[in-house]
Design a protein around this motif. Structure first.
Motif, short mmCIF file in Angstrom:
data_model
loop_
_atom_site.label_atom_id
_atom_site.label_comp_id
_atom_site.label_asym_id
_atom_site.label_seq_id
_atom_site.Cartn_x
_atom_site.Cartn_y
_atom_site.Cartn_z
N MET A 144 -22.17 -136.02 48.45
CA MET A 144 -23.50 -136.39 48.91
C MET A 144 -23.50 -137.82 49.48
O MET A 144 -24.52 -138.26 50.03
N GLY A 145 -22.37 -138.53 49.33
CA GLY A 145 -22.27 -139.87 49.90
C GLY A 145 -22.39 -141.00 48.91
O GLY A 145 -22.45 -142.18 49.29
N TYR A 146 -22.41 -140.70 47.59
CA TYR A 146 -22.55 -141.74 46.57
C TYR A 146 -21.19 -142.09 45.97
O TYR A 146 -20.33 -141.23 45.82
N LYS A 147 -21.02 -143.36 45.61
CA LYS A 147 -19.80 -143.82 44.97
C LYS A 147 -20.12 -144.27 43.55
O LYS A 147 -21.20 -144.79 43.27
N ALA A 148 -19.16 -144.08 42.66
CA ALA A 148 -19.35 -144.49 41.27
C ALA A 148 -19.55 -145.99 41.19
O ALA A 148 -18.86 -146.76 41.86
N VAL A 149 -20.52 -146.41 40.36
CA VAL A 149 -20.78 -147.84 40.18
C VAL A 149 -20.35 -148.32 38.80
O VAL A 149 -20.37 -149.52 38.52
N PHE A 150 -19.98 -147.39 37.93
CA PHE A 150 -19.55 -147.75 36.57
C PHE A 150 -18.59 -146.68 36.08
O PHE A 150 -18.79 -145.49 36.33
N ASN A 151 -17.53 -147.11 35.40
CA ASN A 151 -16.53 -146.18 34.88
C ASN A 151 -16.31 -146.45 33.40
O ASN A 151 -16.20 -147.61 32.98
N LYS A 152 -16.25 -145.39 32.62
CA LYS A 152 -16.01 -145.59 31.20
C LYS A 152 -14.97 -144.61 30.67
O LYS A 152 -14.78 -143.54 31.23
N ARG A 153 -14.33 -145.02 29.61
CA ARG A 153 -13.24 -144.24 29.00
C ARG A 153 -13.74 -143.62 27.71
O ARG A 153 -14.16 -144.32 26.80
N ARG A 154 -13.73 -142.30 27.65
CA ARG A 154 -14.07 -141.60 26.40
C ARG A 154 -12.79 -141.36 25.63
O ARG A 154 -11.82 -140.82 26.18
N SER A 155 -12.75 -141.76 24.37
CA SER A 155 -11.55 -141.61 23.56
C SER A 155 -11.91 -141.14 22.16
O SER A 155 -13.08 -141.17 21.76
N MET A 156 -10.90 -140.70 21.42
CA MET A 156 -11.13 -140.14 20.10
C MET A 156 -10.04 -140.57 19.12
O MET A 156 -8.86 -140.63 19.49
N LEU A 157 -10.43 -140.86 17.91
CA LEU A 157 -9.51 -141.16 16.82
C LEU A 157 -9.57 -140.02 15.81
O LEU A 157 -10.64 -139.71 15.27
N ASP A 158 -8.43 -139.40 15.55
CA ASP A 158 -8.33 -138.33 14.55
C ASP A 158 -8.14 -138.99 13.18
O ASP A 158 -7.07 -139.50 12.87
N LEU A 159 -9.20 -139.00 12.37
CA LEU A 159 -9.15 -139.69 11.08
C LEU A 159 -8.18 -139.03 10.11
O LEU A 159 -7.72 -139.66 9.15
N LYS A 160 -7.84 -137.77 10.36
CA LYS A 160 -6.92 -137.06 9.48
C LYS A 160 -5.51 -137.63 9.57
O LYS A 160 -4.67 -137.38 8.70
N THR A 161 -5.24 -138.38 10.64
CA THR A 161 -3.91 -138.98 10.80
C THR A 161 -3.79 -140.33 10.07
O THR A 161 -2.72 -140.92 10.04
N LEU A 162 -4.90 -140.81 9.53
CA LEU A 162 -4.91 -142.12 8.87
C LEU A 162 -4.67 -141.97 7.37
O LEU A 162 -5.03 -140.96 6.76
N ASN A 163 -4.09 -143.00 6.79
CA ASN A 163 -3.91 -143.06 5.33
C ASN A 163 -5.08 -143.85 4.75
O ASN A 163 -5.18 -145.06 4.97
N PRO A 164 -6.00 -143.19 4.02
CA PRO A 164 -7.19 -143.88 3.51
C PRO A 164 -6.87 -145.12 2.67
O PRO A 164 -7.57 -146.13 2.77
N SER A 165 -5.82 -145.05 1.87
CA SER A 165 -5.46 -146.21 1.03
C SER A 165 -5.04 -147.39 1.88
O SER A 165 -5.40 -148.54 1.60
N GLU A 166 -4.27 -147.11 2.93
CA GLU A 166 -3.82 -148.19 3.82
C GLU A 166 -4.99 -148.81 4.57
O GLU A 166 -5.05 -150.03 4.74
N ILE A 167 -5.93 -147.97 5.00
CA ILE A 167 -7.11 -148.49 5.69
C ILE A 167 -7.95 -149.36 4.76
O ILE A 167 -8.43 -150.43 5.14
N LYS A 168 -8.12 -148.92 3.51
CA LYS A 168 -8.89 -149.70 2.54
C LYS A 168 -8.23 -151.04 2.27
O LYS A 168 -8.91 -152.08 2.23
N LEU A 169 -6.92 -151.05 2.12
CA LEU A 169 -6.20 -152.31 1.88
C LEU A 169 -6.34 -153.24 3.08
O LEU A 169 -6.53 -154.45 2.92
N LYS A 170 -6.22 -152.69 4.28
CA LYS A 170 -6.34 -153.50 5.49
C LYS A 170 -7.74 -154.07 5.62
O LYS A 170 -7.92 -155.24 5.99
#
Length: 344
Positions: A144-170
């Motif tokens: 239609m003749g329009y160009k993007a004026v803003f770009n964003k990155r959608r990302s995801m963190l799988d919490l199942k890959t994290l060690n809860p004890s390590e996160i708590k300590l950090k």
């Protein structure tokens, strides 16, 4: 019904208010909205019942919208929506999206649907923003003749890959470091900020909002008041969202915050909202400290499995922080800004 336009012998477009939708149209739209949600976000969508509930919810004083339906006979094969606020700030601008089912992706029809919606909007609106994911079909909006004026990155963190004890300590390690520098990390639930100084928090949110990159977006008033804070969290609570707000304090002053939202229909996914630190306090790793506390809370106090974030492509600092935590890119979204003068 506001307007109708015939595209071909088999397809036609109707522009309607949400309350004018029939019960059968609500069910069909809900299934298409579920399909779009999966395509755009790349993660398991809410049940179609959730979208039905959204469509059946009466308009409140907070906003209004128009729906465009593309029909073959009585069957909905595509839809568009434009919504706008009626309270708060940014009242002259609206947001839009257009979606077609996989077998009905015709650029000329999407263009016609979008233009009919734009022509039907109330006169007080000045512009419309439209998102488009690069994982979706060929981009009709650019044709239609329009160009993007803003770009964003959608990302995801799988919490199942994290060690809860390590996160708590950090998180504890970084809390102690922040404390040695004169900062306190506090977690608030569901917008219950007692005994927080809400005026200080509103100023922080305002400063962070105003410092976020605009790229090519039109500059708008991004100031935030106490009343807007109260109104925002009141609306979120009424929708039964779970809100986790991590705030970095220096004495009684809010100097940074990171927030996530868990919607009641999809408790395995948390949506990262803003993370930011007041400019005077940057360089103290407060952003990362708050992120670790947020992760610790999600792992220990909720059933969330995925944390989804959306970050401006120009915000390389926050993208780097997210990547260090393990976020993986889902898609790039482009935002287009359309001036309504062209359609009146």
């Amino acid at each position: 019904m506001i307007s109708c336009n015939v595209i071909s012998m088999s397809e036609h477009i109707s522009i309607v208010k949400k309350e004018e939708l029939t019960s059968e149209q609500v069910k069909e739209l809900a299934l298409l909205m579920q399909e779009e949600n999966f395509e755009v976000k790349g993660i398991s969508p809410p049940p179609s019942d959730y979208f039905e509930q959204l469509l059946l919810t009466k308009h409140t004083k907070y906003g209004d919208s128009l729906w465009g339906l593309c029909l073959v006979g009585d069957k909905i094969v595509g839809y568009g929506n434009i919504s706008w606020k009626t309270e708060g700030f940014d009242l002259e601008n609206a947001k839009a999206w257009i979606f077609y089912s996989l077998n009905e992706r015709k650029d000329e029809i999407k263009t016609e649907l979008f233009e009919k919606l734009l022509q039907s909007l109330p006169n007080h609106l000045k512009s419309v923003r439209m998102n488009h994911s690069t994982k979706k079909e060929a981009n009709f909006i650019e044709k239609m003749g329009y160009k993007a004026v803003f770009n964003k990155r959608r990302s995801m963190l799988d919490l199942k890959t994290l060690n809860p004890s390590e996160i708590k300590l950090k998180a504890e390690e970084m809390r102690k470091r922040a404390s040695s520098l004169g900062f306190e990390i506090v977690i608030f639930q569901n917008g219950d900020f007692s005994p927080l100084d809400v005026s200080s928090f509103a100023k922080l949110v305002s400063h962070i909002s105003e410092s976020m990159p605009l790229e090519g977006l039109i500059e708008k008033n991004r100031g935030v008041t106490d009343e807007m804070i109260y109104s925002l969290y009141d609306k979120l609570r009424k929708k039964e969202n779970e809100i986790i707000t991590v705030i970095a304090m220096k004495g009684k002053v809010s100097v940074g915050y990171s927030e996530a939202l868990i919607e009641p229909f999809q408790k395995d996914i948390a949506r990262q909202k803003n993370t930011g630190v007041d400019q005077a306090e940057r360089g103290n790793k407060l952003g990362l400290t708050m992120k670790y506390h947020l992760l610790d809370y999600l792992l220990s106090e909720t059933t969330v499995e995925f944390l989804v974030a959306s970050t401006a492509l120009s915000n390389s600092f926050m993208i780097n922080v997210n990547e260090k935590l393990g976020f993986k890119e889902l898609a790039i979204e482009r935002i287009y800004e359309i001036r309504l003068d062209d359609f009146r």
